[in-house]
Design an enzyme around this catalytic site. Structure first.
Site, PDB file in Angstrom:
ATOM      1  N   CYS A   1      -8.365  15.677  -9.703  1.00 40.75           N
ATOM      2  CA  CYS A   1      -7.157  14.954 -10.090  1.00 40.75           C
ATOM      3  C   CYS A   1      -6.431  15.754 -11.161  1.00 40.75           C
ATOM      4  CB  CYS A   1      -7.507  13.553 -10.587  1.00 40.75           C
ATOM      5  SG  CYS A   1      -8.530  13.546 -12.080  1.00 40.75           S
TER       6      CYS A   1
ATOM      7  N   THR B   1      -6.868   9.671  -0.878  1.00 38.19           N
ATOM      8  CA  THR B   1      -7.205   8.744  -1.963  1.00 38.19           C
ATOM      9  C   THR B   1      -6.795   7.300  -1.662  1.00 38.19           C
ATOM     10  OG1 THR B   1      -6.930   8.335  -4.348  1.00 38.19           O
ATOM     11  CG2 THR B   1      -5.044   9.305  -3.198  1.00 38.19           C
TER      12      THR B   1
ATOM     13  N   ASP C   1      -3.607   0.611  -5.341  1.00 35.24           N
ATOM     14  CA  ASP C   1      -3.630   0.674  -6.805  1.00 35.24           C
ATOM     15  C   ASP C   1      -3.869  -0.727  -7.340  1.00 35.24           C
ATOM     16  OD1 ASP C   1      -3.227   1.129  -9.519  1.00 35.24           O
ATOM     17  OD2 ASP C   1      -1.506   2.446  -9.209  1.00 35.24           O
TER      18      ASP C   1
ATOM     19  N   ARG D   1      -4.334  -1.463 -10.586  1.00 34.36           N
ATOM     20  CA  ARG D   1      -4.049  -1.540 -12.014  1.00 34.36           C
ATOM     21  C   ARG D   1      -2.972  -2.576 -12.354  1.00 34.36           C
ATOM     22  NH1 ARG D   1      -2.923   4.726 -13.076  1.00 34.36           N
ATOM     23  NH2 ARG D   1      -1.947   4.401 -11.023  1.00 34.36           N
TER      24      ARG D   1
END
Length: 217
Positions: free
Chosen positions: A66, A115, A127, A129
């Site tokens: 990353c 990913t 995602d 988050r």
């Protein structure tokens, strides 16, 4: 969920300069986040700021899969050079899926998934988050307007929706190498990240020095 609270602070000398580290905690879950602060950020002027999501493999273990570790170093260096700014260390490892699940996602990537596909295969969203807590942290630090170091449009939109004035997006394109170029492509194509590739050769920036070294050597 109760609002996050500012609970403690101390001086933190780093290789990039001397910061104030401020600890935040949710009173009910005890979930912790921290912010590194340099200079006066409560004067009403836009603050150079970075929301950096936790990445043990990139930040501490120097993974090349990353760009996280390189972005962390670059952001701290840029804040130090300006003498003023905030870096929120957002404790949501693996885009919110946690460290062990991130390793599981890495295993699926070893088999050919990207990913995003790996996260979905594990039953997660692309995602997981939640950036809204970062707006609360900015508010408690007295920050009203930011020049946000990011390539991620979701961070910008969340801050704006929460009342934080994002006056400028400051690009953070660093750390591209042969191991993560596919990952960066996926973030650009599937998540809308503002990624600018090195158009000659993949280079990575050493997080602990000012020089750049070829990733292919």
């Amino acid at each position: 969920m109760a609002k996050i609270q500012r609970v403690t602070e101390a001086t933190l000398p780093t290789e990039f300069g001397i910061f104030k580290i401020v600890g935040f905690e949710f009173p009910d879950t005890k979930k912790e986040h921290v912010a590194l602060v340099m200079g006066d950020v409560e004067d009403g002027q836009p603050v150079l700021a970075r929301i950096h999501s936790e990445c043990l493999t990139g930040d501490a273990l120097h993974s090349l899969k990353c760009d996280c570790g390189f972005q962390l170093a670059r952001a701290l260096r840029q804040i130090s050079e300006e003498g003023r700014g905030v870096l929120i260390y957002h404790r949501e490892e693996g885009r919110g899926i946690g460290l062990i699940n991130k390793i599981r996602a890495y295993a699926l990537q070893d088999q050919g998934m990207d990913t995003i596909e790996a996260n979905l295969a594990l039953g997660f969203k692309a995602d997981e988050r939640n950036f809204s807590v970062c707006a609360d942290i900015f508010e408690q630090l007295g920050v009203k307007a930011v020049r946000l170091l990011t390539n991620n449009p979701a961070k910008i939109e969340t801050m704006k929706s929460a009342g934080i004035n994002v006056v400028e997006r400051v690009p953070l394109n660093v750390g591209e190498n042969r191991y993560n170029v596919g990952y960066l492509d996926t973030k650009a194509k599937k998540m809308g990240h503002y990624i600018v590739h090195n158009n000659k050769k993949h280079f990575l920036e050493c997080p602990h020095c000012q020089s750049e070294i070829p990733a292919d050597e």
